[in-house]
Design a protein around this motif. Sequence first.
Motif, mmCIF file in Angstrom:
data_model
loop_
_atom_site.group_PDB
_atom_site.id
_atom_site.type_symbol
_atom_site.label_atom_id
_atom_site.label_comp_id
_atom_site.label_asym_id
_atom_site.label_seq_id
_atom_site.Cartn_x
_atom_site.Cartn_y
_atom_site.Cartn_z
ATOM 1 N N VAL A 1 0.858 -1.193 0.000
ATOM 2 C CA VAL A 1 0.000 0.000 0.000
ATOM 3 C C VAL A 1 0.890 1.237 0.000
ATOM 4 O O VAL A 1 1.652 1.460 0.944
ATOM 5 N N ALA B 1 1.336 5.597 -1.240
ATOM 6 C CA ALA B 1 0.625 6.849 -1.458
ATOM 7 C C ALA B 1 0.631 7.261 -2.922
ATOM 8 O O ALA B 1 -0.406 7.671 -3.463
ATOM 9 N N THR C 1 -2.401 1.856 -4.800
ATOM 10 C CA THR C 1 -1.821 3.186 -4.874
ATOM 11 C C THR C 1 -2.929 4.189 -4.592
ATOM 12 O O THR C 1 -3.961 4.193 -5.262
ATOM 13 N N CYS C 2 -2.722 5.026 -3.594
ATOM 14 C CA CYS C 2 -3.818 5.843 -3.069
ATOM 15 C C CYS C 2 -4.119 7.085 -3.889
ATOM 16 O O CYS C 2 -5.244 7.577 -3.865
ATOM 17 N N THR C 3 -3.120 7.631 -4.590
ATOM 18 C CA THR C 3 -3.332 8.885 -5.320
ATOM 19 C C THR C 3 -3.041 8.707 -6.811
ATOM 20 O O THR C 3 -2.471 7.714 -7.226
ATOM 21 N N LEU D 1 -6.972 4.003 -5.659
ATOM 22 C CA LEU D 1 -8.025 4.599 -4.833
ATOM 23 C C LEU D 1 -8.479 5.947 -5.389
ATOM 24 O O LEU D 1 -9.591 6.385 -5.084
ATOM 25 N N TYR E 1 -7.519 9.149 -4.987
ATOM 26 C CA TYR E 1 -7.448 10.419 -4.281
ATOM 27 C C TYR E 1 -6.381 11.302 -4.935
ATOM 28 O O TYR E 1 -5.533 10.827 -5.691
ATOM 29 N N ILE F 1 -5.901 13.301 -0.529
ATOM 30 C CA ILE F 1 -5.893 12.136 0.359
ATOM 31 C C ILE F 1 -5.954 12.542 1.829
ATOM 32 O O ILE F 1 -6.523 11.816 2.649
ATOM 33 N N GLU G 1 -11.781 6.634 4.682
ATOM 34 C CA GLU G 1 -10.647 6.001 3.996
ATOM 35 C C GLU G 1 -10.324 4.642 4.598
ATOM 36 O O GLU G 1 -9.980 3.701 3.875
ATOM 37 N N LEU H 1 -10.188 0.989 2.594
ATOM 38 C CA LEU H 1 -9.052 0.075 2.651
ATOM 39 C C LEU H 1 -9.467 -1.275 3.229
ATOM 40 O O LEU H 1 -9.001 -2.328 2.750
ATOM 41 N N THR I 1 3.852 -1.194 3.914
ATOM 42 C CA THR I 1 3.687 0.237 3.681
ATOM 43 C C THR I 1 4.898 0.967 4.250
ATOM 44 O O THR I 1 5.950 0.363 4.463
ATOM 45 N N VAL J 1 -0.776 7.429 5.051
ATOM 46 C CA VAL J 1 -1.024 6.056 4.595
ATOM 47 C C VAL J 1 -0.582 5.042 5.644
ATOM 48 O O VAL J 1 -1.241 4.024 5.853
#
Length: 254
Positions: free
Chosen positions: A13, A15, A42-44, A71, A73, A88, A96, A100, A114, A129
């Motif tokens: 996980v 960012a 990948t969050c962004t 995700l 963001y 994010i 959030e 997840l 992470t 994150v």
Amino acid sequence: MEHVSGIPSALFVHAHPDDESLWTGGTIAAHIARGGDADLITCTWAPGTVRHSELCDAARELGLPRPPIALGYADSFVPESAPDAPSIIDVPFDEEVGVLVDHIRRVRPDVIVTYDAFGIYGHRDHIHVNRLVCAAADAANLVHYRPETGDPWQVKSLYFATIPVSVVDEVSPHLPEASHLPLIGTPDEQVSVTLDLQAHIGAKIRAITSHRTEMARSASMKGFASLPRDQQRQFLAWESYLRRDLVPGGADLG
């Protein structure tokens, strides 16, 4: 679930696109090469952006069996990374965590990887994150937490990517001031695991250079690329982690 090989499954996980390659690329490539299963969140950076496309290229270089889970963001420093989505760090934390947890229950990893609590070098998205992963790993196994997202799942171990102080001491004098990375490092005696990934350095470098936009733009990426050969190899060929077991015995990564 455990892969048919008996090797614990892993969920990485991160960012931003490029973090998966720079900080954990060797681990991903080695894990897949030895028969393990893995997924990447990948969050962004939203699908359809250039950097998301480069992320997919990097994931293929590392051997990931499925495309990254985005995700969607926005990078907190780059609003155009997801023009129709919030940053994010501006989304309600519980919302959030729920997102997840949904993915954790679907993917069912034995191990989640992470950043450490400092985000390796203090990046606020990385730190965020780390906190999300810690909260979601605990919540995913609670029967009463968002039952609509699926059956509870117990993650066995968390691994937090970090840099030993000895590596920081070796590399930092060779980084240009423009790289802007406040590398501090974790005392070597506190590092739980250091993986020798020399056999997979080629895949890692190909994955890093897949992030063409960031290689051209980022002072820190240019700084790492300009390191002398010995220091660059030391930075790329080993990856270190803090380990936190959530069940007795946990699960080994590498």
